[in-house]
Design a protein around this motif. Structure first.
Motif, PDB file in Angstrom:
ATOM      1  N   LEU A   1      72.283  48.844  28.160  1.00 34.87           N
ATOM      2  CA  LEU A   1      73.690  49.187  28.052  1.00 34.87           C
ATOM      3  C   LEU A   1      74.319  49.288  29.438  1.00 34.87           C
ATOM      4  O   LEU A   1      75.408  48.767  29.677  1.00 34.87           O
ATOM      5  CB  LEU A   1      73.864  50.504  27.297  1.00 34.87           C
TER       6      LEU A   1
ATOM      7  N   LEU B   1      81.004  48.480  24.362  1.00 40.81           N
ATOM      8  CA  LEU B   1      79.856  49.211  24.913  1.00 40.81           C
ATOM      9  C   LEU B   1      80.063  50.717  24.849  1.00 40.81           C
ATOM     10  O   LEU B   1      79.134  51.465  24.551  1.00 40.81           O
ATOM     11  CB  LEU B   1      79.601  48.778  26.354  1.00 40.81           C
TER      12      LEU B   1
ATOM     13  N   SER C   1      79.427  52.046  21.454  1.00 40.33           N
ATOM     14  CA  SER C   1      78.134  51.591  20.948  1.00 40.33           C
ATOM     15  C   SER C   1      77.428  52.692  20.156  1.00 40.33           C
ATOM     16  O   SER C   1      77.505  53.874  20.500  1.00 40.33           O
ATOM     17  CB  SER C   1      77.253  51.162  22.128  1.00 40.33           C
TER      18      SER C   1
ATOM     19  N   ASP D   1      74.042  52.486  19.608  1.00 34.84           N
ATOM     20  CA  ASP D   1      72.615  52.362  19.890  1.00 34.84           C
ATOM     21  C   ASP D   1      71.999  53.726  20.178  1.00 34.84           C
ATOM     22  O   ASP D   1      72.679  54.651  20.623  1.00 34.84           O
ATOM     23  CB  ASP D   1      72.378  51.457  21.106  1.00 34.84           C
TER      24      ASP D   1
END
Length: 108
Positions: free
Chosen positions: A45, A64, A67, A69
């Protein structure tokens, strides 16, 4: 300072006493981040974030920052700060202006 993965040495291995083996910089980074999924996601990232800032790609930056994640807690706090200041972050990436002179003056 986070070195770009593309700039890491990939050809000439050097002896790494931690691994007791000859590895390139890229191999050391890959081995290190593969130990933990959150660390690997955070590293990737951050690499993508640096690339997006350098190219001024605000759509990628926004993607991003939002995000989903699995990342470490410190990276999560950083992204929350960026999300809170999203307009300023996107403007900072898109516009050629800098407040470096002002910050230097404030430090004095």
């Amino acid at each position: 300072y986070l070195k770009k993965f593309d700039e890491l040495e990939k050809v000439h291995p050097r002896y790494n006493w931690h691994y007791k083996d000859c590895l390139t910089q890229a191999q050391v980074v890959t081995e290190g981040i593969s130990a933990n999924t959150a660390l690997e996601n955070s590293y990737n990232l951050m690499q993508s974030f640096i690339q997006a800032v350098e190219t001024g790609n605000t759509h990628e930056l926004k993607s991003l920052i939002t995000s989903k994640d699995s990342i470490g807690t410190l990276m999560h706090k950083t992204l929350l700060t960026f999300k809170y200041n999203l307009k300023a972050v996107l403007n900072g990436a898109a516009l050629p202006y800098s407040n470096g002179c002002l910050e230097g003056f404030n430090r004095k």
